[in-house]
Motif scaffolding. Structure first.
Motif, PDB file in Angstrom:
ATOM      1  N   PHE A 150      48.472  -2.001  29.673  1.00  0.00           N
ATOM      2  CA  PHE A 150      48.105  -2.056  28.255  1.00  0.00           C
ATOM      3  C   PHE A 150      49.239  -2.655  27.421  1.00  0.00           C
ATOM      4  CE2 PHE A 150      44.653   0.633  29.507  1.00  0.00           C
ATOM      5  CZ  PHE A 150      43.654   0.375  28.579  1.00  0.00           C
ATOM      6  N   TYR A 151      50.484  -2.336  27.774  1.00  0.00           N
ATOM      7  CA  TYR A 151      51.649  -2.919  27.107  1.00  0.00           C
ATOM      8  C   TYR A 151      51.622  -4.443  27.277  1.00  0.00           C
ATOM      9  CZ  TYR A 151      56.665  -3.723  26.178  1.00  0.00           C
ATOM     10  OH  TYR A 151      57.861  -4.167  25.678  1.00  0.00           O
ATOM     11  N   TYR A 152      51.367  -4.883  28.503  1.00  0.00           N
ATOM     12  CA  TYR A 152      51.272  -6.316  28.802  1.00  0.00           C
ATOM     13  C   TYR A 152      50.162  -6.964  27.982  1.00  0.00           C
ATOM     14  CZ  TYR A 152      49.836 -10.508  31.288  1.00  0.00           C
ATOM     15  OH  TYR A 152      49.465 -11.790  31.580  1.00  0.00           O
ATOM     16  N   TYR A 153      48.990  -6.354  28.006  1.00  0.00           N
ATOM     17  CA  TYR A 153      47.841  -6.905  27.285  1.00  0.00           C
ATOM     18  C   TYR A 153      48.147  -7.038  25.790  1.00  0.00           C
ATOM     19  CZ  TYR A 153      43.206  -7.313  25.243  1.00  0.00           C
ATOM     20  OH  TYR A 153      42.128  -7.733  24.512  1.00  0.00           O
ATOM     21  N   GLY A 154      48.717  -5.997  25.209  1.00  0.00           N
ATOM     22  CA  GLY A 154      49.015  -6.021  23.780  1.00  0.00           C
ATOM     23  C   GLY A 154      50.100  -7.019  23.420  1.00  0.00           C
ATOM     24  N   TYR A 155      51.189  -6.993  24.168  1.00  0.00           N
ATOM     25  CA  TYR A 155      52.337  -7.849  23.831  1.00  0.00           C
ATOM     26  C   TYR A 155      52.022  -9.322  24.079  1.00  0.00           C
ATOM     27  CZ  TYR A 155      57.356  -7.686  22.713  1.00  0.00           C
ATOM     28  OH  TYR A 155      58.574  -7.754  22.086  1.00  0.00           O
ATOM     29  N   SER A 156      51.299  -9.617  25.141  1.00  0.00           N
ATOM     30  CA  SER A 156      51.032 -11.019  25.478  1.00  0.00           C
ATOM     31  C   SER A 156      50.049 -11.670  24.510  1.00  0.00           C
ATOM     32  CB  SER A 156      50.522 -11.143  26.916  1.00  0.00           C
ATOM     33  OG  SER A 156      49.270 -10.495  27.064  1.00  0.00           O
ATOM     34  N   SER A 157      49.482 -10.885  23.604  1.00  0.00           N
ATOM     35  CA  SER A 157      48.580 -11.440  22.595  1.00  0.00           C
ATOM     36  C   SER A 157      49.332 -12.285  21.571  1.00  0.00           C
ATOM     37  CB  SER A 157      47.845 -10.305  21.868  1.00  0.00           C
ATOM     38  OG  SER A 157      48.747  -9.585  21.036  1.00  0.00           O
ATOM     39  N   GLY A 158      50.663 -12.155  21.556  1.00  0.00           N
ATOM     40  CA  GLY A 158      51.459 -12.867  20.560  1.00  0.00           C
ATOM     41  C   GLY A 158      51.712 -12.029  19.315  1.00  0.00           C
ATOM     42  N   HIS A 159      51.212 -10.824  19.315  1.00  0.00           N
ATOM     43  CA  HIS A 159      51.443  -9.875  18.219  1.00  0.00           C
ATOM     44  C   HIS A 159      52.244  -8.713  18.801  1.00  0.00           C
ATOM     45  CE1 HIS A 159      47.773 -12.097  17.088  1.00  0.00           C
ATOM     46  NE2 HIS A 159      48.356 -12.091  15.899  1.00  0.00           N
ATOM     47  N   PRO A 160      53.575  -8.785  18.735  1.00  0.00           N
ATOM     48  CA  PRO A 160      54.424  -7.808  19.421  1.00  0.00           C
ATOM     49  C   PRO A 160      54.111  -6.345  19.122  1.00  0.00           C
ATOM     50  CG  PRO A 160      55.741  -9.656  18.691  1.00  0.00           C
ATOM     51  CD  PRO A 160      54.361  -9.849  18.112  1.00  0.00           C
ATOM     52  N   ASN A 161      53.638  -6.023  17.925  1.00  0.00           N
ATOM     53  CA  ASN A 161      53.327  -4.621  17.640  1.00  0.00           C
ATOM     54  C   ASN A 161      52.138  -4.115  18.452  1.00  0.00           C
ATOM     55  OD1 ASN A 161      55.431  -4.111  15.909  1.00  0.00           O
ATOM     56  ND2 ASN A 161      54.279  -4.670  14.082  1.00  0.00           N
ATOM     57  N   SER A 162      51.350  -5.021  18.993  1.00  0.00           N
ATOM     58  CA  SER A 162      50.217  -4.612  19.823  1.00  0.00           C
ATOM     59  C   SER A 162      50.667  -4.019  21.156  1.00  0.00           C
ATOM     60  CB  SER A 162      49.288  -5.804  20.076  1.00  0.00           C
ATOM     61  OG  SER A 162      48.720  -6.245  18.871  1.00  0.00           O
ATOM     62  N   ARG A 163      51.951  -4.155  21.464  1.00  0.00           N
ATOM     63  CA  ARG A 163      52.488  -3.570  22.697  1.00  0.00           C
ATOM     64  C   ARG A 163      52.336  -2.056  22.691  1.00  0.00           C
ATOM     65  NH1 ARG A 163      56.545  -3.679  19.168  1.00  0.00           N
ATOM     66  NH2 ARG A 163      58.222  -2.153  19.301  1.00  0.00           N
ATOM     67  N   LEU A 164      52.214  -1.483  21.504  1.00  0.00           N
ATOM     68  CA  LEU A 164      52.113  -0.033  21.380  1.00  0.00           C
ATOM     69  C   LEU A 164      50.848   0.524  22.022  1.00  0.00           C
ATOM     70  CD1 LEU A 164      53.496   0.325  17.755  1.00  0.00           C
ATOM     71  CD2 LEU A 164      54.709   0.649  19.924  1.00  0.00           C
ATOM     72  N   LEU A 165      49.908  -0.361  22.380  1.00  0.00           N
ATOM     73  CA  LEU A 165      48.725   0.073  23.137  1.00  0.00           C
ATOM     74  C   LEU A 165      49.137   0.789  24.417  1.00  0.00           C
ATOM     75  CD1 LEU A 165      46.489  -3.139  22.927  1.00  0.00           C
ATOM     76  CD2 LEU A 165      45.992  -0.936  21.858  1.00  0.00           C
ATOM     77  N   GLY A 166      50.263   0.408  24.963  1.00  0.00           N
ATOM     78  CA  GLY A 166      50.715   0.977  26.238  1.00  0.00           C
ATOM     79  C   GLY A 166      51.704   2.114  26.110  1.00  0.00           C
ATOM     80  N   ALA A 167      51.923   2.605  24.899  1.00  0.00           N
ATOM     81  CA  ALA A 167      52.928   3.652  24.695  1.00  0.00           C
ATOM     82  C   ALA A 167      52.625   4.924  25.487  1.00  0.00           C
ATOM     83  CB  ALA A 167      53.061   3.974  23.206  1.00  0.00           C
ATOM     84  N   PHE A 168      51.355   5.154  25.798  1.00  0.00           N
ATOM     85  CA  PHE A 168      51.006   6.363  26.550  1.00  0.00           C
ATOM     86  C   PHE A 168      51.627   6.373  27.945  1.00  0.00           C
ATOM     87  CE2 PHE A 168      47.641   3.412  27.673  1.00  0.00           C
ATOM     88  CZ  PHE A 168      47.497   3.597  29.041  1.00  0.00           C
ATOM     89  N   GLY A 169      52.073   5.206  28.421  1.00  0.00           N
ATOM     90  CA  GLY A 169      52.727   5.138  29.725  1.00  0.00           C
ATOM     91  C   GLY A 169      53.986   5.979  29.798  1.00  0.00           C
ATOM     92  N   HIS A 170      54.581   6.274  28.631  1.00  0.00           N
ATOM     93  CA  HIS A 170      55.781   7.120  28.612  1.00  0.00           C
ATOM     94  C   HIS A 170      55.464   8.537  29.081  1.00  0.00           C
ATOM     95  CE1 HIS A 170      58.309   4.043  26.972  1.00  0.00           C
ATOM     96  NE2 HIS A 170      57.558   3.908  25.899  1.00  0.00           N
ATOM     97  N   ILE A 171      54.220   8.946  28.969  1.00  0.00           N
ATOM     98  CA  ILE A 171      53.818  10.258  29.499  1.00  0.00           C
ATOM     99  C   ILE A 171      54.145  10.306  30.990  1.00  0.00           C
ATOM    100  CG2 ILE A 171      51.842  11.747  30.019  1.00  0.00           C
ATOM    101  CD1 ILE A 171      50.560  10.609  27.392  1.00  0.00           C
ATOM    102  N   GLY A 172      53.875   9.204  31.681  1.00  0.00           N
ATOM    103  CA  GLY A 172      54.192   9.131  33.107  1.00  0.00           C
ATOM    104  C   GLY A 172      55.677   9.255  33.365  1.00  0.00           C
ATOM    105  N   GLU A 173      56.479   8.538  32.594  1.00  0.00           N
ATOM    106  CA  GLU A 173      57.937   8.597  32.772  1.00  0.00           C
ATOM    107  C   GLU A 173      58.479   9.995  32.523  1.00  0.00           C
ATOM    108  OE1 GLU A 173      59.740   4.308  31.559  1.00  0.00           O
ATOM    109  OE2 GLU A 173      58.893   5.489  29.916  1.00  0.00           O
ATOM    110  N   PHE A 174      58.115  10.567  31.383  1.00  0.00           N
ATOM    111  CA  PHE A 174      58.655  11.880  31.036  1.00  0.00           C
ATOM    112  C   PHE A 174      58.112  12.964  31.960  1.00  0.00           C
ATOM    113  CE2 PHE A 174      59.218   9.789  26.786  1.00  0.00           C
ATOM    114  CZ  PHE A 174      60.603   9.706  26.884  1.00  0.00           C
ATOM    115  N   GLY A 175      56.874  12.826  32.379  1.00  0.00           N
ATOM    116  CA  GLY A 175      56.317  13.772  33.342  1.00  0.00           C
ATOM    117  C   GLY A 175      57.061  13.739  34.661  1.00  0.00           C
ATOM    118  N   LEU A 176      57.360  12.532  35.141  1.00  0.00           N
ATOM    119  CA  LEU A 176      58.110  12.403  36.392  1.00  0.00           C
ATOM    120  C   LEU A 176      59.519  12.958  36.247  1.00  0.00           C
ATOM    121  CD1 LEU A 176      56.939   8.867  37.532  1.00  0.00           C
ATOM    122  CD2 LEU A 176      56.501  11.035  38.714  1.00  0.00           C
ATOM    123  N   LEU A 177      60.127  12.728  35.107  1.00  0.00           N
ATOM    124  CA  LEU A 177      61.458  13.271  34.863  1.00  0.00           C
ATOM    125  C   LEU A 177      61.421  14.799  34.908  1.00  0.00           C
ATOM    126  CD1 LEU A 177      64.390  12.549  34.191  1.00  0.00           C
ATOM    127  CD2 LEU A 177      63.749  12.569  31.782  1.00  0.00           C
TER     128      LEU A 177
END
Length: 148
Positions: free
Chosen positions: A106-133
């Motif tokens: 989702f981060y890739y999809y949002g950011y590659s649109s050319g609108h960098p703020n759309s990268r926030l679509l993938g912010a939920f991926g941090h749940i995976g990082e913090f959960g693993l930590l």
């Protein structure tokens, strides 16, 4: 000598690790292919702001480059946590790794649109990082607490 017995479920962890590596490879390949399209010569990592204003392709190249670089910035920590946490909690770890992978997509999809703020679509991926930590921290605690 200590031995580690792996649950057959650890295969899920290995599978997610492989998918994660494929994502990183894919992101890098997009940078390489779009570098040619945008005509950003090596060794330059990015086109400058003026170039991006004049040529939208250069902005898109910068977005691809940033997707790849941002992924690499946390990839080592993510993989260590995935592989360690998966030793004791393979299904939970593989699931959280899957959340990270999906978030990266989702981060890739949002950011590659050319609108960098759309990268926030993938912010939920941090749940995976913090959960693993958290799970890796629990594993460390359990190992230390079980000392004789």
């Amino acid at each position: 000598m200590a031995t580690i017995e792996l649950s057959p479920d650890y295969g899920f962890v290995v599978a997610v690790a492989i998918v994660s590596c494929i994502l990183v490879f894919f992101f890098g390949s997009k940078v390489t292919s779009y570098r040619k399209i945008a005509q950003v010569p090596l060794p330059f990592l990015y086109a400058d702001a003026r170039e991006c204003e004049e040529d939208h392709k250069k902005l898109i190249f910068n977005c691809y480059q940033r997707i790849h670089q941002n992924t690499l910035e946390g990839f080592t920590m993510y993989m260590i946590m995935l592989l360690l946490a998966g030793l004791e909690y393979p299904v939970a770890s593989a699931s959280l790794g899957g959340v990270w992978c999906l978030g990266r997509c989702f981060y890739y999809y949002g950011y590659s649109s050319g609108h960098p703020n759309s990268r926030l679509l993938g912010a939920f991926g941090h749940i995976g990082e913090f959960g693993l930590l958290g799970i890796a921290g629990k594993l460390a605690y359990d190992l230390i607490a079980s000392r004789p």
